[in-house]
Design an enzyme around this catalytic site. Structure first.
Site, PDB file in Angstrom:
ATOM      1  CG  ASN A 178      37.161  41.283  38.694  1.00 16.15           C
ATOM      2  OD1 ASN A 178      37.968  41.619  37.840  1.00 16.15           O
ATOM      3  ND2 ASN A 178      37.517  40.697  39.826  1.00 16.15           N
TER       4      ASN A 178
ATOM      5  CG  HIS B 288      44.863  44.105  39.735  1.00 10.31           C
ATOM      6  ND1 HIS B 288      44.913  42.843  40.282  1.00 10.31           N
ATOM      7  CD2 HIS B 288      46.007  44.733  40.129  1.00 10.31           C
ATOM      8  CE1 HIS B 288      46.049  42.708  40.970  1.00 10.31           C
ATOM      9  NE2 HIS B 288      46.730  43.835  40.888  1.00 10.31           N
TER      10      HIS B 288
ATOM     11  CD  GLU C 152      49.883  43.200  41.878  1.00 15.69           C
ATOM     12  OE1 GLU C 152      49.357  42.117  42.158  1.00 15.69           O
ATOM     13  OE2 GLU C 152      49.288  44.299  42.000  1.00 15.69           O
TER      14      GLU C 152
ATOM     15  CE1 TYR D  13      45.478  38.772  38.338  1.00 14.55           C
ATOM     16  CE2 TYR D  13      45.579  39.067  35.969  1.00 14.55           C
ATOM     17  CZ  TYR D  13      45.135  39.483  37.215  1.00 14.55           C
ATOM     18  OH  TYR D  13      44.345  40.608  37.328  1.00 14.55           O
TER      19      TYR D  13
ATOM     20  CE  LYS E 238      41.113  42.509  36.876  1.00 16.65           C
ATOM     21  NZ  LYS E 238      40.678  41.236  37.516  1.00 16.65           N
TER      22      LYS E 238
END
Ligand code: IDP
Ligand code: MG
Length: 177
Positions: free
Chosen positions: A123, A126, A137, A57, A16
């Site tokens: 965080n 993913h 995905e 998302y 990310k």
């Protein structure tokens, strides 16, 4: 490099924007991925538009964190990787650690999110959570990758002791045919 050829599974990993902003963390995570026996099947670095992040998302669109998640995910480049291994989906999520960093730093401090996550939203990385979502995905980012064909062809190649070499520049393992 040891890969279990007959149980290859693919998953989607994303580094990310918080992670991509720190090259030494990117290097450390790529090293961890390789040392844990994954193959880098495909890699690309992209910056998502807001509509793309919203679509990726969309399953979370009713959640309280949706807006901040989407804003974060299109705030800078992301590193998108298709990874292969036996049990790739669970193995990568285990390495990542639990979603909520502010707990994970105490409960699983050695996991990727425990070591490098900044907040519950930022965080670090993913991972797909099931075969079904992995397929969706992977298709979202790599529409030309035929998962079943890849598994069959590369699985067979590895079973016949075919060699793969990691290309550090591409961040991909290349079968040596
Ligand atoms: P996962 O990434 O571990 O699969 P999901 O529940 O699918 O977790 O949530 C997607 C992403 O949304 C998380 O990785 C994180 O960036 C963000 N997120 C999830 N739960 C929270 C929360 O409680 N607060 C803030 N952000 C969250
Ligand atoms: Mg998820």
């Amino acid at each position: 490099m040891h890969v279990v050829a007959n149980r290859l599974q693919l998953t989607l990993a994303i580094l990310k924007p918080d992670c991509m902003a720190c090259p030494h963390i990117v290097s450390e995570i790529r090293r961890l991925i390789i040392n844990n026996g994954f193959l880098f099947v495909q890699t690309k670095i992209v910056k998502l538009s807001r509509p793309e992040a919203e679509e990726f998302y969309q399953i979370h669109q009713e959640k309280f964190f949706y807006n901040r998640l989407v804003t974060f995910m299109c705030s800078g480049p992301i590193g998108v990787h298709v990874l292969a291994r036996d049990d790739a989906i669970n193995t990568w999520r285990k390495l990542l650690g639990p979603t909520r960093v502010l707990r994970t730093i105490f409960e699983e401090p050695d996991s990727i999110r425990g070591r490098f996550g900044l907040t519950d939203t930022r965080n670090c990385a993913h991972g797909s959570d099931s075969e079904e979502t992995a397929k969706q995905e992977i298709n979202f980012f790599f529409p030309n990758l035929n998962i079943e064909k890849w598994k069959k062809e590369v699985g067979q190649f590895l079973k016949e002791n075919g060699n793969v070499v990691y290309d550090e520049k591409l961040c991909e393992h290349i079968p040596q045919r």
